[in-house]
Design an enzyme around this catalytic site. Structure first.
Site, PDB file in Angstrom:
ATOM      1  N   ARG A 176     -14.186  36.602  53.675  1.00  0.00           N
ATOM      2  CA  ARG A 176     -15.615  36.337  53.467  1.00  0.00           C
ATOM      3  C   ARG A 176     -16.460  37.187  54.422  1.00  0.00           C
ATOM      4  NH1 ARG A 176     -13.442  33.277  50.130  1.00  0.00           N
ATOM      5  NH2 ARG A 176     -12.901  35.352  49.536  1.00  0.00           N
ATOM      6  N   SER A 253     -19.291  27.129  48.326  1.00  0.00           N
ATOM      7  CA  SER A 253     -18.793  26.555  49.584  1.00  0.00           C
ATOM      8  C   SER A 253     -19.813  26.787  50.698  1.00  0.00           C
ATOM      9  CB  SER A 253     -17.478  27.220  49.989  1.00  0.00           C
ATOM     10  OG  SER A 253     -16.525  27.000  48.989  1.00  0.00           O
ATOM     11  N   GLU A 350     -20.955  29.729  55.335  1.00  0.00           N
ATOM     12  CA  GLU A 350     -20.613  30.916  54.535  1.00  0.00           C
ATOM     13  C   GLU A 350     -21.864  31.663  54.059  1.00  0.00           C
ATOM     14  OE1 GLU A 350     -17.411  30.634  51.492  1.00  0.00           O
ATOM     15  OE2 GLU A 350     -18.866  31.626  50.204  1.00  0.00           O
TER      16      GLU A 350
HETATM   17  C1  LIG Z   1     -21.739  27.430  42.284  1.00  0.00           C
HETATM   18  C2  LIG Z   1     -21.361  28.571  43.199  1.00  0.00           C
HETATM   19  C3  LIG Z   1     -20.034  28.974  43.302  1.00  0.00           C
HETATM   20  C4  LIG Z   1     -19.672  30.031  44.150  1.00  0.00           C
HETATM   21  N1  LIG Z   1     -18.358  30.402  44.219  1.00  0.00           N
HETATM   22  C5  LIG Z   1     -17.986  31.420  45.035  1.00  0.00           C
HETATM   23  C6  LIG Z   1     -16.603  31.792  45.127  1.00  0.00           C
HETATM   24  O1  LIG Z   1     -15.737  31.253  44.460  1.00  0.00           O
HETATM   25  N2  LIG Z   1     -16.289  32.803  45.980  1.00  0.00           N
HETATM   26  C7  LIG Z   1     -17.221  33.461  46.713  1.00  0.00           C
HETATM   27  O2  LIG Z   1     -16.849  34.377  47.465  1.00  0.00           O
HETATM   28  N3  LIG Z   1     -18.534  33.130  46.632  1.00  0.00           N
HETATM   29  C8  LIG Z   1     -18.935  32.138  45.826  1.00  0.00           C
HETATM   30  N4  LIG Z   1     -20.261  31.763  45.748  1.00  0.00           N
HETATM   31  C9  LIG Z   1     -21.256  32.462  46.571  1.00  0.00           C
HETATM   32  C10 LIG Z   1     -22.023  33.584  45.822  1.00  0.00           C
HETATM   33  O3  LIG Z   1     -22.016  33.384  44.443  1.00  0.00           O
HETATM   34  C11 LIG Z   1     -21.468  34.976  46.107  1.00  0.00           C
HETATM   35  O4  LIG Z   1     -21.474  35.228  47.489  1.00  0.00           O
HETATM   36  C12 LIG Z   1     -22.283  36.067  45.398  1.00  0.00           C
HETATM   37  O5  LIG Z   1     -21.634  37.306  45.548  1.00  0.00           O
HETATM   38  C13 LIG Z   1     -23.718  36.202  45.900  1.00  0.00           C
HETATM   39  O6  LIG Z   1     -24.390  37.070  45.028  1.00  0.00           O
HETATM   40  P1  LIG Z   1     -25.971  37.062  44.887  1.00  0.00           P
HETATM   41  O7  LIG Z   1     -26.336  38.212  44.018  1.00  0.00           O
HETATM   42  O8  LIG Z   1     -26.409  35.720  44.432  1.00  0.00           O
HETATM   43  O9  LIG Z   1     -26.418  37.323  46.389  1.00  0.00           O
HETATM   44  P2  LIG Z   1     -27.763  36.782  47.114  1.00  0.00           P
HETATM   45  O10 LIG Z   1     -27.630  35.318  47.338  1.00  0.00           O
HETATM   46  O11 LIG Z   1     -28.967  37.271  46.384  1.00  0.00           O
HETATM   47  O12 LIG Z   1     -27.627  37.533  48.492  1.00  0.00           O
HETATM   48  C14 LIG Z   1     -26.630  37.133  49.419  1.00  0.00           C
HETATM   49  C15 LIG Z   1     -26.701  38.051  50.649  1.00  0.00           C
HETATM   50  O13 LIG Z   1     -26.330  39.371  50.284  1.00  0.00           O
HETATM   51  C16 LIG Z   1     -27.416  40.276  50.475  1.00  0.00           C
HETATM   52  N5  LIG Z   1     -27.407  41.165  49.311  1.00  0.00           N
HETATM   53  C17 LIG Z   1     -27.353  40.817  47.995  1.00  0.00           C
HETATM   54  N6  LIG Z   1     -27.295  41.909  47.235  1.00  0.00           N
HETATM   55  C18 LIG Z   1     -27.331  42.969  48.068  1.00  0.00           C
HETATM   56  C19 LIG Z   1     -27.307  44.385  47.878  1.00  0.00           C
HETATM   57  N7  LIG Z   1     -27.232  44.925  46.668  1.00  0.00           N
HETATM   58  N8  LIG Z   1     -27.372  45.188  48.970  1.00  0.00           N
HETATM   59  C20 LIG Z   1     -27.448  44.646  50.221  1.00  0.00           C
HETATM   60  N9  LIG Z   1     -27.481  43.341  50.470  1.00  0.00           N
HETATM   61  C21 LIG Z   1     -27.415  42.511  49.400  1.00  0.00           C
HETATM   62  C22 LIG Z   1     -28.661  39.421  50.565  1.00  0.00           C
HETATM   63  O14 LIG Z   1     -29.673  40.066  51.343  1.00  0.00           O
HETATM   64  C23 LIG Z   1     -28.115  38.177  51.229  1.00  0.00           C
HETATM   65  O15 LIG Z   1     -27.993  38.405  52.605  1.00  0.00           O
HETATM   66  C24 LIG Z   1     -20.660  30.705  44.913  1.00  0.00           C
HETATM   67  C25 LIG Z   1     -21.999  30.307  44.802  1.00  0.00           C
HETATM   68  C26 LIG Z   1     -22.345  29.240  43.963  1.00  0.00           C
HETATM   69  C27 LIG Z   1     -23.787  28.822  43.851  1.00  0.00           C
END
Ligand SMILES: Cc1cc2nc3c(=O)[nH]c(=O)nc-3n(C[C@H](O)[C@H](O)[C@H](O)COP(=O)(O)OP(=O)(O)OC[C@H]3O[C@@H](n4cnc5c(N)ncnc54)[C@H](O)[C@@H]3O)c2cc1C
Length: 358
Positions: A176, A253, A350
């Site tokens: 992570r 998580s 996380e």
């Molecule tokens: C129901 C649920 C289940 C999930 N299950 C998992 C799982 O099984 N495994 C897991 O690892 N995660 C899981 N997650 C967490 C999440 O979905 C992942 O971490 C996902 O990759 C986040 O993507 P996002 O586009 O929503 O990022 P955001 O929430 O929009 O951003 C997260 C972080 O990344 C940065 N960021 C986003 N995009 C970029 C970019 N292009 N360049 C630079 N910085 C950037 C943002 O500034 C922020 O700091 C889960 C979340 C939920 C709600």
């Protein structure tokens, strides 16, 4: 491909009167100073470059599924990343390298890969958010993580003011974790994945998934079967977004699984009896955070004010509708402190905390 972000407004507007809650899966977070939506990579880079040169803080937001934003919001500029595109950039008989734009919804890409018989990301089905965010915390689930398939990350480096192609080694992937997490130096613009051309999944590594599939660990199954089975397992735990289901109003998580030294773990089991665990890197031991939380007395449904532990998964802290970020963090602190008191182990969040803290 369907647009999983379609329900989000995509215009540029002064966002002082609009909460960032509308852009996060927790549905929490106060207003932004300003917000710009970028549907093209060049627009995204130009927005970040301008904010940097003017000394304004900028927050990149894509699916909003791994951020906890404070109730006061974010006073700087929010860049909503919506650049799209999936392109095969290299292929031979056995493999394909696919370039995925950062704003592409991750699960749409996984479904597309499965349909095309590209193997390697099928166990990451159902994870919300964008493709570009997957390297940020080396997204992982059910025995796969993107570090297994990332060939290169395309990024804009704010410090050097240049666009880079970063190797997996330069990404420094860990559990992570990566060079990108808690570091606003880079804007990820696209990710290249190297996938095998075959109808079967990568070897199934995760015991629960193997059991559900009725196979031995290490076996392969048809890609679509792996995807559907993972989606079912995830849905049962509230880990697939469903607007009607408050158990999915989360960041997934909330805590990572703590990693402790072998010596500490031996002392702990001597004092407390058997504790579930997995081997970590370099002789360390990984302990399931969900087990620690339950043993510390916090069960599914344990509630704060308008927020609660999911009724389906101990690791997910959820907004039940009337919550705010302060209440969510209060709940997280109560759990963290309870685990610390009981086991002497510190839990770490996380998600990325924006303008708030635990
Ligand atoms: C129901 C649920 C289940 C999930 N299950 C998992 C799982 O099984 N495994 C897991 O690892 N995660 C899981 N997650 C967490 C999440 O979905 C992942 O971490 C996902 O990759 C986040 O993507 P996002 O586009 O929503 O990022 P955001 O929430 O929009 O951003 C997260 C972080 O990344 C940065 N960021 C986003 N995009 C970029 C970019 N292009 N360049 C630079 N910085 C950037 C943002 O500034 C922020 O700091 C889960 C979340 C939920 C709600």
């Amino acid at each position: 491909m369907p647009d999983a972000f379609a329900d989000h407004p995509t215009d540029t507007f002064p966002a002082t009167d609009r909460g960032l809650a509308a852009y996060t899966t927790l549905r929490l977070g106060g207003p932004a100073g300003t917000m710009t939506t970028a549907v093209k990579t060049d627009e995204a880079v130009a927005t970040v470059r301008k904010a940097t040169s003017e000394g304004r803080p900028i927050l990149v937001l894509a699916g909003g599924s791994n951020v906890v934003i404070g109730d006061a919001g974010f006073a700087g500029e929010v860049l909503l990343l919506r650049n799209r595109g999936v392109e095969v950039v290299a292929e031979d008989a056995g493999e394909v390298v696919v370039r995925v734009a950062a704003g592409e919804p991750w699960d749409d890409f996984v479904a597309y890969a499965v349909r095309n018989s590209w193997s390697g990301v099928e166990c990451l089905s159902g994870i919300p958010g964008s493709a570009g965010a997957t390297p940020i915390q080396n997204v992982g689930a059910y025995g796969q993580e993107v570090a297994h398939t990332v060939e290169a990350v395309h990024a804009y480096d704010r410090l050097a003011d240049e666009q880079l192609v970063m190797t997996p080694e330069e990404c420094r992937f860990g559990y992570r974790a990566s060079v990108f997490k808690h570091n606003d130096r880079y804007l990820v613009t696209a990710v290249d994945f190297r996938l095998a051309r075959q109808d079967l999944s990568a070897p199934i590594r995760y015991a629960e998934l193997a059991r559900r599939l009725g196979v031995e660990a290490g076996d392969r199954v048809p890609l679509e079967q792996a995807r559907q089975t993972v989606l079912k397992l995830r849905a049962g735990k509230g880990m697939v977004l469903d607007p009607e289901d408050r158990d999915t109003w989360s960041v997934g998580s909330f805590f990572t699984n703590p990693v402790v030294s072998a010596e500490f773990f031996a002392e702990l089991t001597a004092a407390r009896g058997e504790i579930p665990n997995w081997p970590g890197a370099d002789g360390t031991v990984k302990v399931p955070a969900a087990w620690l939380i339950e043993q510390a007395g916090f069960s599914k449904g344990f509630a704060g004010t308008g927020v609660a532990i999911s009724t389906k998964h101990t690791l997910a802290l959820t907004n039940r509708g009337g919550g705010d970020t302060a209440a969510l963090l209060d709940l997280a602190r109560t759990i963290r402190d309870g685990v610390q008191e009981r086991f002497g182990i510190e839990l770490h969040p996380e998600p990325v905390l924006v303008n708030c803290d635990l």
